[in-house]
Design an enzyme around this catalytic site. Structure first.
Site, PDB file in Angstrom:
ATOM      1  N   SER A  96       0.876  -1.183   0.000  1.00 36.26           N
ATOM      2  CA  SER A  96       0.000   0.000   0.000  1.00 36.26           C
ATOM      3  C   SER A  96       0.907   1.225   0.000  1.00 36.26           C
ATOM      4  CB  SER A  96      -0.869   0.028   1.258  1.00 36.26           C
ATOM      5  OG  SER A  96      -1.504  -1.201   1.452  1.00 36.26           O
ATOM      6  N   LYS A 171      -7.518   1.746  -2.172  1.00 37.25           N
ATOM      7  CA  LYS A 171      -6.972   1.115  -0.962  1.00 37.25           C
ATOM      8  C   LYS A 171      -6.918   2.127   0.201  1.00 37.25           C
ATOM      9  CE  LYS A 171      -4.589  -1.387   1.924  1.00 37.25           C
ATOM     10  NZ  LYS A 171      -5.234  -2.372   2.776  1.00 37.25           N
ATOM     11  N   LYS A 239       0.713   5.528   7.814  1.00 36.72           N
ATOM     12  CA  LYS A 239       1.127   5.780   6.426  1.00 36.72           C
ATOM     13  C   LYS A 239      -0.080   5.787   5.489  1.00 36.72           C
ATOM     14  CE  LYS A 239       1.971   2.124   4.522  1.00 36.72           C
ATOM     15  NZ  LYS A 239       1.410   1.057   3.751  1.00 36.72           N
TER      16      LYS A 239
HETATM   17  P1  NAD Z   1       6.082  -6.014   7.419  1.00 38.58           P
HETATM   18  O1  NAD Z   1       6.930  -4.903   7.935  1.00 38.58           O
HETATM   19  O2  NAD Z   1       5.626  -7.093   8.356  1.00 38.58           O
HETATM   20  O3  NAD Z   1       6.830  -6.758   6.175  1.00 38.58           O
HETATM   21  C1  NAD Z   1       7.593  -6.101   5.202  1.00 38.58           C
HETATM   22  C2  NAD Z   1       8.727  -7.053   4.785  1.00 38.58           C
HETATM   23  O4  NAD Z   1       9.453  -6.476   3.688  1.00 38.58           O
HETATM   24  C3  NAD Z   1       9.763  -7.286   5.901  1.00 38.58           C
HETATM   25  O5  NAD Z   1       9.934  -8.678   6.116  1.00 38.58           O
HETATM   26  C4  NAD Z   1      11.041  -6.605   5.376  1.00 38.58           C
HETATM   27  O6  NAD Z   1      12.234  -7.262   5.819  1.00 38.58           O
HETATM   28  C5  NAD Z   1      10.841  -6.743   3.874  1.00 38.58           C
HETATM   29  N1  NAD Z   1      11.594  -5.793   3.053  1.00 38.58           N
HETATM   30  C6  NAD Z   1      11.603  -4.433   3.137  1.00 38.58           C
HETATM   31  N2  NAD Z   1      12.379  -3.913   2.174  1.00 38.58           N
HETATM   32  C7  NAD Z   1      12.872  -4.949   1.451  1.00 38.58           C
HETATM   33  C8  NAD Z   1      13.731  -5.061   0.308  1.00 38.58           C
HETATM   34  N3  NAD Z   1      14.235  -3.972  -0.287  1.00 38.58           N
HETATM   35  N4  NAD Z   1      14.031  -6.296  -0.159  1.00 38.58           N
HETATM   36  C9  NAD Z   1      13.541  -7.399   0.438  1.00 38.58           C
HETATM   37  N5  NAD Z   1      12.707  -7.379   1.517  1.00 38.58           N
HETATM   38  C10 NAD Z   1      12.388  -6.157   2.010  1.00 38.58           C
HETATM   39  O7  NAD Z   1       4.828  -5.302   6.739  1.00 38.58           O
HETATM   40  P2  NAD Z   1       3.414  -6.001   6.336  1.00 38.58           P
HETATM   41  O8  NAD Z   1       2.450  -5.878   7.465  1.00 38.58           O
HETATM   42  O9  NAD Z   1       3.699  -7.305   5.701  1.00 38.58           O
HETATM   43  O10 NAD Z   1       2.928  -4.955   5.211  1.00 38.58           O
HETATM   44  C11 NAD Z   1       3.480  -4.925   3.893  1.00 38.58           C
HETATM   45  C12 NAD Z   1       2.589  -4.025   3.033  1.00 38.58           C
HETATM   46  O11 NAD Z   1       1.258  -4.590   2.986  1.00 38.58           O
HETATM   47  C13 NAD Z   1       2.440  -2.609   3.578  1.00 38.58           C
HETATM   48  O12 NAD Z   1       2.405  -1.688   2.514  1.00 38.58           O
HETATM   49  C14 NAD Z   1       1.108  -2.656   4.306  1.00 38.58           C
HETATM   50  O13 NAD Z   1       0.506  -1.384   4.421  1.00 38.58           O
HETATM   51  C15 NAD Z   1       0.320  -3.603   3.417  1.00 38.58           C
HETATM   52  N6  NAD Z   1      -0.788  -4.304   4.090  1.00 38.58           N
HETATM   53  C16 NAD Z   1      -0.622  -4.867   5.317  1.00 38.58           C
HETATM   54  C17 NAD Z   1      -1.705  -5.512   5.941  1.00 38.58           C
HETATM   55  C18 NAD Z   1      -1.572  -6.134   7.311  1.00 38.58           C
HETATM   56  O14 NAD Z   1      -2.634  -6.504   7.894  1.00 38.58           O
HETATM   57  N7  NAD Z   1      -0.375  -6.321   7.858  1.00 38.58           N
HETATM   58  C19 NAD Z   1      -2.944  -5.598   5.278  1.00 38.58           C
HETATM   59  C20 NAD Z   1      -3.067  -5.058   3.994  1.00 38.58           C
HETATM   60  C21 NAD Z   1      -1.984  -4.395   3.402  1.00 38.58           C
END
Ligand code: NAD
Length: 292
Positions: A96, A171, A239
């Protein structure tokens, strides 16, 4: 032969999504935190040591990273996904982000003969595990048709919403509504407790009444057990509300509720709770009401 898929960023959301893709497609994974990948490797995914290695092995590469700066760096920096992808590769960003991010990526990808879709998702970690996510796709509808079987592995509700940027706009609208619903639920609950009501009584009554919403389901799962492990981190909701407010400012649309909702995320972040689940905003409302 089944399409080879790559998945970069297997955190709270990416991990269960990648797990479901792996059930139907050969999968290569990469995360800069190696621990995040271990369950997927154990389940049969191939481990990559870099994003370039993922590109070498996959026809469709999905990414799920925290925010716009992470996505823009991975896609657009020298040696990034857009520069290194083989022509014909389909890159799909599930994160997102600000609508301006996919709008920067798509033309650069096109210049190299690489396809790009934005596809932010909704449904939380539980929806990611159950493969019931809603997927909001912005970009070329013909490319979506080629990628649809892979997206179908993460959710049944795949919406083609317009050009890139439209997916992240809808979104941000969704998350603003979800957050406002959730804070309204928490404020009602805190008032009810001050008035001597049992939280589960409020839950049962409102569920059968006109104030019910998906947010209400957090009462038995997160609020009553005081389980604030993410889930969806406060910093990420902050965010998404910032994205909503940015779009509103660009379009000169006066908005109110998103600003109030963001204030609670800011208060939680100031209290050191950025990496807790958004349900932890309850503790901020409790403090305002001097509720133990
Ligand atoms: P998170 O912080 O748990 O996971 C992000 C992952 O990306 C981490 O494991 C990190 O190490 C990895 N990462 C970051 N930069 C990287 C790179 N350059 N190369 C490789 N790996 C990299 O976050 P999340 O909760 O999984 O959320 C991810 C996205 O999904 C966000 O944009 C969030 O807003 C969206 N989202 C989350 C949810 C939720 O319920 N958690 C629901 C819908 C959407």
């Amino acid at each position: 032969m089944a399409t080879s898929v790559g998945f970069i960023g297997v955190g709270n959301m990416g991990n269960p999504m990648a797990g479901n893709v792996l059930k139907a497609f050969p999968l290569t994974v990469f995360d800069k935190n190696p621990n995040a990948m271990s369950n997927l490797i154990a389940a049969g995914a191939q481990k990559a040591g870099s994003h370039q290695e993922v590109l070498e092995r996959a026809e469709i590469v999905m990414t799920c990273l925290p925010a716009s700066p992470d996505v823009e760096a991975l896609y657009l920096d020298a040696g990034g996904l857009v520069e290194r992808a083989k022509p014909g590769t389909i890159l799909i960003d599930l994160s997102s982000v600000l609508p301006s991010t996919p709008r920067k990526i798509e033309p650069r990808a096109k210049q190299r003969g690489v396809h790009f879709l934005e596809a932010p998702v909704s449904g939380g970690v539980s929806g990611a595990k159950a493969a019931t996510l809603a997927v909001m796709v912005g970009g070329d509808a013909a490319v979506l048709e080629r990628a649809r079987p892979v997206l179908r592995a993460i959710g049944p509700n795949i919406f083609s919403v317009g050009p890139v940027g439209a997916g992240n706009t809808v979104k941000a609208i969704n998350n603003m509504m979800a957050c406002v619903n959730s804070l309204a639920m928490m404020e009602g609950l805190v008032l009810g407790r001050r008035a001597g009501l049992d939280p589960m009584t409020i839950y049962e009554v409102v569920k059968a009444s006109s104030g019910g919403s998906k947010a209400l389901e957090r009462i038995p799962t997160a609020i009553v057990p005081r389980n604030f492990a993410p889930g969806f981190k406060v910093a990420l909701m902050n965010k998404d509300l910032e994205t909503f407010n940015t779009i509103a400012k660009e379009l000169h649309v006066p908005v109110s509720f998103s600003n109030v909702a963001q204030r609670y995320q800011q208060a939680a972040m100031a209290a050191g709770l950025a990496d807790q689940d958004t349900s932890v905003a309850l503790t901020i409302i409790e403090k305002l009401a001097a509720l133990e």
